[in-house]
Scaffold this active site. Structure first.
Site, PDB file in Angstrom:
ATOM      1  N   GLN A   1      -4.140  -1.405   9.914  1.00  0.00           N
ATOM      2  CA  GLN A   1      -4.008  -2.704   9.247  1.00  0.00           C
ATOM      3  C   GLN A   1      -4.598  -3.792  10.146  1.00  0.00           C
ATOM      4  O   GLN A   1      -4.230  -3.909  11.316  1.00  0.00           O
ATOM      5  CB  GLN A   1      -2.532  -3.001   8.936  1.00  0.00           C
ATOM      6  CG  GLN A   1      -2.323  -4.273   8.142  1.00  0.00           C
ATOM      7  CD  GLN A   1      -3.028  -4.258   6.779  1.00  0.00           C
ATOM      8  OE1 GLN A   1      -2.980  -3.279   6.046  1.00  0.00           O
ATOM      9  NE2 GLN A   1      -3.718  -5.353   6.444  1.00  0.00           N
TER      10      GLN A   1
ATOM     11  N   LYS B   1       0.834  -1.209   0.000  1.00  0.00           N
ATOM     12  CA  LYS B   1       0.000   0.000   0.000  1.00  0.00           C
ATOM     13  C   LYS B   1       0.867   1.256   0.000  1.00  0.00           C
ATOM     14  O   LYS B   1       0.582   2.226  -0.695  1.00  0.00           O
ATOM     15  CB  LYS B   1      -0.942  -0.014   1.211  1.00  0.00           C
ATOM     16  CG  LYS B   1      -2.110  -0.999   1.053  1.00  0.00           C
ATOM     17  CD  LYS B   1      -2.857  -1.244   2.346  1.00  0.00           C
ATOM     18  CE  LYS B   1      -3.882  -2.363   2.173  1.00  0.00           C
ATOM     19  NZ  LYS B   1      -4.465  -2.835   3.436  1.00  0.00           N
TER      20      LYS B   1
ATOM     21  N   ASP C   1     -10.454   3.809   4.896  1.00  0.00           N
ATOM     22  CA  ASP C   1     -10.612   2.364   4.746  1.00  0.00           C
ATOM     23  C   ASP C   1     -12.055   1.946   5.054  1.00  0.00           C
ATOM     24  O   ASP C   1     -12.418   0.777   4.886  1.00  0.00           O
ATOM     25  CB  ASP C   1      -9.633   1.649   5.696  1.00  0.00           C
ATOM     26  CG  ASP C   1      -9.306   0.228   5.256  1.00  0.00           C
ATOM     27  OD1 ASP C   1      -9.459  -0.070   4.062  1.00  0.00           O
ATOM     28  OD2 ASP C   1      -8.900  -0.579   6.115  1.00  0.00           O
TER      29      ASP C   1
END
Ligand code: NAP
Length: 291
Positions: A103, A59, A126
């Site tokens: 994450q 990413k 996200d």
């Protein structure tokens, strides 16, 4: 009656993602020209789970390619919920940060929901907070969960009309299955959710015009379950690049099918970066860090 064998057309995510990344890069460039700074995505990594380390590295390298800065905050595996919450709170309050990625999965001792809910919704690129989920479900402005949003973009790019179609989503996780069903519903599909308690799953799948597999079990959805001509999206990603759908079987039944890898995966990262730039634009538009 013998069925006519045909091979599905592949819904490749790589090319569609590249287009979205190119648009994102242009917007990041325009943003930088206007504000004198790049959009910034901050990632929190707790522990050293090899898959998570790889995802974060990929990413961050994609960020670089589209002109988005990235910052990595790492915490040791044995961190407490409080440690992770504090780290995210700092990023939420940091005016130079536009997007926050926690994450996941987080180590089991950490309360993932508590950490997610510390993300400022304006930076939740996200799409993991309750605020983002509610915005998406209600169809108001906010950030969608990246994988389902990427899947809808992929279906659109392949000309799939969802209106009135029977859609079956296998899986109901907060980041994938549940938001997927909501986005399909928003497109006027008739949505059925399936999960580990569902009975007669093959029968339900065999009625579907659109199937999204988000189970996390290799080759779980068999070709014999799939209605001839159905659109099949394999969101699964298991060891050895194996999806949740038995690809070799499904390709004989479906009209459109995503490959693994190269289907849903590239879309997820592209949506994350796109939403980061959108977050930066919105924050600048509302006066945060305008020149
Ligand atoms: P998850 O949180 O483990 O959820 C799996 C879902 O599958 C659950 O809702 C579970 O039902 C359901 N399930 C498990 N066994 C089942 C069975 N026998 N029959 C029917 N349903 C069953 O997984 P996730 O995070 O949603 O991820 C799913 C897959 O997508 C994984 O392979 C993951 O690697 C992949 N993924 C890919 C991307 C990408 O960018 N490509 C992003 C995220 C995830 P219950 O709720 O009843 O337990």
């Amino acid at each position: 009656m013998p069925s006519t064998s045909h091979a599905a057309r592949l819904m490749e995510g790589t090319g569609v993602a590249q287009k979205l990344l190119a648009e994102t890069a242009q917007r990041a460039h325009d943003f930088t020209t206007e504000t004198g700074r790049r959009p910034l995505l901050a990632a929190l990594l707790v522990g050293m789970d090899p898959a998570s380390v790889t995802y974060v590295r990929v990413k961050r390298s994609r960020c670089e390619k589209v002109g988005v800065s990235s910052r990595l905050v790492t915490l040791p595996t044995k961190s407490s919920t409080e440690d992770a919450v504090d780290a995210v709170r700092e990023l939420s309050e940091d005016l130079t940060v536009d997007g926050i990625l926690v994450q996941h999965p987080l180590p089991s001792a950490v309360d993932e929901r508590a950490v997610f809910e510390t993300i400022d919704p304006a930076k939740d690129v996200d799409g993991v907070t309750m605020h983002s989920f509610a915005s998406m479900a209600l169809g108001v402005s906010g950030f969608a969960s990246c994988t389902p949003a990427g899947i809808v973009r992929l279906l659109d790019a392949n000309g799939v009309d969802l209106d009135g179609k029977r859609a079956v989503v296998i899986g109901r996780s907060p980041i994938l299955g549940k938001p997927m069903g909501m986005l399909l519903l928003a497109r006027n599909a008739t949505v059925t959710y399936c999960h580990s308690h569902t009975r007669q799953l093959p029968d339900i799948v065999s009625d579907a015009d659109v199937v999204v597999a988000a189970v996390g079990r290799p080759r779980f959805v068999r070709g014999s379950w799939i209605k001839s001509g159905a659109v099949v999206v394999d969101a699964g990603y298991n060891d050895d690049n194996i999806g949740d759908v038995a690809f070799d079987e499904a390709i004989e039944k479906a009209s459109l099918l995503t490959p693994v890898p190269g289907g849903v995966g590239p879309m997820t990262i592209a949506v994350l970066l796109h939403q980061t730039v959108v977050a930066a634009e919105r924050r600048a538009g509302s006066g945060v860090l305008r020149p």
